[in-house]
Design a protein around this motif. Sequence first.
Motif, PDB file in Angstrom:
ATOM      1  N   GLU A   1      -8.665   8.728  -1.448  1.00 29.60           N
ATOM      2  CA  GLU A   1     -10.074   9.106  -1.368  1.00 29.60           C
ATOM      3  C   GLU A   1     -10.446   9.569   0.035  1.00 29.60           C
ATOM      4  N   GLU A   2      -9.827   8.946   1.048  1.00 28.23           N
ATOM      5  CA  GLU A   2     -10.152   9.274   2.439  1.00 28.23           C
ATOM      6  C   GLU A   2      -9.769  10.709   2.797  1.00 28.23           C
ATOM      7  N   ASN A   3      -8.588  11.140   2.373  1.00 22.18           N
ATOM      8  CA  ASN A   3      -8.067  12.443   2.792  1.00 22.18           C
ATOM      9  C   ASN A   3      -8.160  13.524   1.724  1.00 22.18           C
TER      10      ASN A   3
ATOM     11  N   ARG B   1       0.901   5.539   0.501  1.00 22.55           N
ATOM     12  CA  ARG B   1       0.195   6.717   0.965  1.00 22.55           C
ATOM     13  C   ARG B   1       0.660   7.938   0.174  1.00 22.55           C
TER      14      ARG B   1
ATOM     15  N   THR C   1       0.858  -1.185   0.000  1.00 23.47           N
ATOM     16  CA  THR C   1       0.000   0.000   0.000  1.00 23.47           C
ATOM     17  C   THR C   1       0.893   1.234   0.000  1.00 23.47           C
TER      18      THR C   1
ATOM     19  N   SER D   1      -3.537   4.370  -0.988  1.00 23.76           N
ATOM     20  CA  SER D   1      -4.599   3.900  -0.111  1.00 23.76           C
ATOM     21  C   SER D   1      -5.400   5.021   0.540  1.00 23.76           C
ATOM     22  N   ASP D   2      -4.777   6.154   0.853  1.00 22.87           N
ATOM     23  CA  ASP D   2      -5.465   7.207   1.593  1.00 22.87           C
ATOM     24  C   ASP D   2      -5.945   8.344   0.693  1.00 22.87           C
TER      25      ASP D   2
END
Length: 220
Positions: free
Chosen positions: A166-168, A136, A134, A163-164
């Motif tokens: 869409e989240e951030n 970041r 993964t 991995s991050d």
Amino acid sequence: TYSQYAHEGFWQLLSVSMINIVMILVCMQVFQKHKVLNGLLLVISLCTCVMTASAAYRMILYVGAYGLTFLRILVLWFLVVLTLVMAGMMVAIFKEKFPLFQYGVAVLACCYIVFSFVRVDAVIASYNINNWETMRMTDVWYLMSLSEDAAPYVAKIEPEMVSDLEENYGNWSDTSDENFLVAQKNQYFEYILQKDMSLRQWNYGILKARETAEDYFRGE
């Protein structure tokens, strides 16, 4: 942290190795040749090599867990140089006329030349992208902070690999056909295209990076 543990272990290894090297050189110059002394110096040299091999193994495990950086490659390079120097010292223990100083200079020069031409940043980017399960956005920024040698590998980074994202950064842009990673890559390659490529500033790494940037914007 694991990083602090690795840093502390490296400086301890460096200190012990320098003490052993100085002690061996002093014993070879000051004391008369003797089989027992030669045996003791050989044991010290072999123990230093064992410590170096142990440090290299631990560093490889560390790289496998956290990826490559310039300093980690530099540490591995130093461990190789130290092993070659210790091999020369073991030969010098039993062969008085062995040109130890010339050997050491040759080892350092050859290893430095190899290190200079291996394109370290390209090795870092290639290894990390191919081995990270993964990634970041901070990892992407790190690869973008390397020299232009990393550009061909940065171009291969796709949104699904981060991995991050869409989240951030999912709400960063209202434009449906543009996301945060694409914007960052566009800015990165636009900067590369602005690099000076005059005769005085010509560099093979920049040339390949510019070709990568042109292919990227053409969608190739």
